[in-house]
Design a protein around this motif. Sequence first.
Motif, PDB file in Angstrom:
ATOM      1  N   ARG A 130      42.531  32.596   0.815  1.00 26.78           N
ATOM      2  CA  ARG A 130      42.766  31.340   0.106  1.00 26.78           C
ATOM      3  C   ARG A 130      43.580  31.616  -1.159  1.00 26.78           C
ATOM      4  N   VAL A 131      44.672  30.900  -1.313  1.00 27.60           N
ATOM      5  CA  VAL A 131      45.596  31.118  -2.420  1.00 27.60           C
ATOM      6  C   VAL A 131      45.862  29.800  -3.129  1.00 27.60           C
ATOM      7  N   ALA A 132      45.889  29.839  -4.455  1.00 23.28           N
ATOM      8  CA  ALA A 132      46.274  28.683  -5.262  1.00 23.28           C
ATOM      9  C   ALA A 132      47.352  29.137  -6.243  1.00 23.28           C
ATOM     10  N   HIS A 133      48.503  28.494  -6.193  1.00 20.87           N
ATOM     11  CA  HIS A 133      49.592  28.852  -7.106  1.00 20.87           C
ATOM     12  C   HIS A 133      49.402  28.125  -8.432  1.00 20.87           C
ATOM     13  N   VAL A 134      49.364  28.900  -9.528  1.00 23.94           N
ATOM     14  CA  VAL A 134      49.200  28.307 -10.860  1.00 23.94           C
ATOM     15  C   VAL A 134      50.391  28.602 -11.761  1.00 23.94           C
ATOM     16  N   GLY A 135      51.249  29.580 -11.388  1.00 22.91           N
ATOM     17  CA  GLY A 135      52.323  29.985 -12.280  1.00 22.91           C
ATOM     18  C   GLY A 135      51.774  30.713 -13.496  1.00 22.91           C
ATOM     19  N   PHE A 136      52.574  30.761 -14.536  1.00 21.07           N
ATOM     20  CA  PHE A 136      52.119  31.380 -15.784  1.00 21.07           C
ATOM     21  C   PHE A 136      53.026  30.884 -16.899  1.00 21.07           C
ATOM     22  N   THR A 137      52.867  31.420 -18.098  1.00 23.19           N
ATOM     23  CA  THR A 137      53.733  31.076 -19.219  1.00 23.19           C
ATOM     24  C   THR A 137      53.899  32.302 -20.106  1.00 23.19           C
ATOM     25  N   SER A 138      54.754  32.176 -21.091  1.00 25.10           N
ATOM     26  CA  SER A 138      54.998  33.249 -22.059  1.00 25.10           C
ATOM     27  C   SER A 138      55.014  32.663 -23.458  1.00 25.10           C
ATOM     28  N   GLU A 139      55.102  33.531 -24.446  1.00 26.44           N
ATOM     29  CA  GLU A 139      55.170  33.082 -25.834  1.00 26.44           C
ATOM     30  C   GLU A 139      56.512  32.403 -26.107  1.00 26.44           C
ATOM     31  N   ASP A 140      56.460  31.387 -26.949  1.00 26.10           N
ATOM     32  CA  ASP A 140      57.686  30.742 -27.413  1.00 26.10           C
ATOM     33  C   ASP A 140      58.210  31.537 -28.600  1.00 26.10           C
ATOM     34  N   ARG A 141      59.360  32.200 -28.417  1.00 24.52           N
ATOM     35  CA  ARG A 141      59.905  33.093 -29.439  1.00 24.52           C
ATOM     36  C   ARG A 141      61.069  32.464 -30.221  1.00 24.52           C
ATOM     37  N   TYR A 142      61.301  31.188 -30.046  1.00 27.95           N
ATOM     38  CA  TYR A 142      62.490  30.541 -30.597  1.00 27.95           C
ATOM     39  C   TYR A 142      62.456  30.459 -32.115  1.00 27.95           C
ATOM     40  N   ASP A 143      63.562  30.834 -32.743  1.00 26.94           N
ATOM     41  CA  ASP A 143      63.747  30.692 -34.193  1.00 26.94           C
ATOM     42  C   ASP A 143      65.188  30.259 -34.430  1.00 26.94           C
ATOM     43  N   PRO A 144      65.423  28.949 -34.565  1.00 24.89           N
ATOM     44  CA  PRO A 144      66.796  28.457 -34.702  1.00 24.89           C
ATOM     45  C   PRO A 144      67.468  28.843 -36.007  1.00 24.89           C
ATOM     46  N   SER A 145      66.722  29.418 -36.949  1.00 22.39           N
ATOM     47  CA  SER A 145      67.320  29.806 -38.227  1.00 22.39           C
ATOM     48  C   SER A 145      68.099  31.116 -38.129  1.00 22.39           C
ATOM     49  N   VAL A 146      67.925  31.858 -37.031  1.00 18.00           N
ATOM     50  CA  VAL A 146      68.594  33.158 -36.872  1.00 18.00           C
ATOM     51  C   VAL A 146      70.002  32.952 -36.309  1.00 18.00           C
ATOM     52  N   ALA A 147      71.008  33.523 -36.973  1.00 16.53           N
ATOM     53  CA  ALA A 147      72.385  33.459 -36.486  1.00 16.53           C
ATOM     54  C   ALA A 147      72.521  34.302 -35.221  1.00 16.53           C
ATOM     55  N   ARG A 148      73.308  33.815 -34.272  1.00 16.93           N
ATOM     56  CA  ARG A 148      73.396  34.458 -32.966  1.00 16.93           C
ATOM     57  C   ARG A 148      74.775  35.061 -32.740  1.00 16.93           C
ATOM     58  N   ASP A 149      74.799  36.317 -32.260  1.00 17.39           N
ATOM     59  CA  ASP A 149      76.041  37.030 -31.979  1.00 17.39           C
ATOM     60  C   ASP A 149      76.297  37.087 -30.469  1.00 17.39           C
ATOM     61  N   ARG A 150      77.537  37.267 -30.104  1.00 15.25           N
ATOM     62  CA  ARG A 150      77.902  37.402 -28.690  1.00 15.25           C
ATOM     63  C   ARG A 150      77.729  38.862 -28.257  1.00 15.25           C
ATOM     64  N   CYS A 151      76.512  39.343 -28.421  1.00 10.55           N
ATOM     65  CA  CYS A 151      76.158  40.722 -28.078  1.00 10.55           C
ATOM     66  C   CYS A 151      75.006  40.696 -27.081  1.00 10.55           C
ATOM     67  N   PHE A 152      74.625  41.877 -26.595  1.00  8.12           N
ATOM     68  CA  PHE A 152      73.660  41.997 -25.504  1.00  8.12           C
ATOM     69  C   PHE A 152      72.376  42.676 -25.987  1.00  8.12           C
ATOM     70  N   PHE A 153      71.249  42.232 -25.410  1.00 12.03           N
ATOM     71  CA  PHE A 153      69.933  42.733 -25.800  1.00 12.03           C
ATOM     72  C   PHE A 153      69.147  43.073 -24.541  1.00 12.03           C
ATOM     73  N   HIS A 154      68.418  44.197 -24.601  1.00 12.01           N
ATOM     74  CA  HIS A 154      67.583  44.622 -23.476  1.00 12.01           C
ATOM     75  C   HIS A 154      66.247  45.101 -24.020  1.00 12.01           C
ATOM     76  N   LEU A 155      65.179  44.400 -23.664  1.00 11.64           N
ATOM     77  CA  LEU A 155      63.831  44.749 -24.119  1.00 11.64           C
ATOM     78  C   LEU A 155      63.137  45.537 -23.013  1.00 11.64           C
ATOM     79  N   ALA A 156      63.193  46.850 -23.129  1.00 12.50           N
ATOM     80  CA  ALA A 156      62.606  47.719 -22.106  1.00 12.50           C
ATOM     81  C   ALA A 156      61.109  47.913 -22.315  1.00 12.50           C
TER      82      ALA A 156
END
Length: 331
Positions: A130-156
Amino acid sequence: MPVLNLIAWDNGVGLSRDLRLLATALEKAGYDVRLSPVGRGKLRKWSRPLRMHLRLTRERLMGGREHYPYDANIMLEHIRTEDIPFARRNFFVPNPEWCLWSDVSLLPRVDAVLTKTRHAETMFSEHGHRVAHVGFTSEDRYDPSVARDRCFFHLAGRSQNKGTQRLLELWRKHPEWPRLTVVQNPREAKLIEPAVANIDHRVDYIDDAELRRLQNAHWFHLCPSETEGFGHYLVEAMSVAAVAITTDAAPMNELVQANRGVLVDYASTGIQHLATTYFFDESVLEARVEQLLALSDDELKQIGRAARDWFLANDRGFSRRLRDALEPLLS
């Protein structure tokens, strides 16, 4: 009010975060939530079943009990048989890439499997449980005050399933590309030698405030996962309205789709426990990077808005999905 007991290894990273996120969502859904984190250390790990057995024996010697302490146990990642006698119902939340065949053999002892992804739903349904799909969620990390660059990020982080080393080697071949910032636990890091000017490989401890700043400061989040139980770093990338680039395979492509991110074909596959692992095609990733660099700011913002809209809708619906799944299972 039903009393739910959450059980998982308190590993200080992914599972600890899962415990916290799940507890919050269940409380919002109206449940009384208790936590039974499994402590770190080999002695605690191996002594816990004995301690739980002694607790059960003591209760029985004192005349038994008129009711279960918990209406349900919810066990994350592994099925812990020592906890089963303490709840009226028992549910299992698997991460397929860490789910052992010994866990599969114990599926008849739980009442249902609660899945984070449709990929896992299909996988465990095939076992006839018997299986029930519930999905999941993550933390909201949004901070619109931070200036954004056209660069790449990898969180290993501490993961070995994020294609980090292959990504570093590929970036070394392209000194003309923008900076790639990689955040990785020192125990897993293999530094590129000699150092490359457009790779910022951070292997020291980074506090949460700095990590959040980095997540918001980069337009592009490279997430070429080989497999995921859910994919927190993917979902956190979407939460900050960034452009997430990931492997076009389940379950990664459940989260990131063409209208809210970028998908990269895989070139080969492997196996890790119950999960299939997918290894990104380097030539396709090269092409995707070039395509992204050619997009306008407005086009990037459109992708980012769609990603954040999906994140917010998924997050709002998590408690409701849990309640809808658990109510018939608990009755």
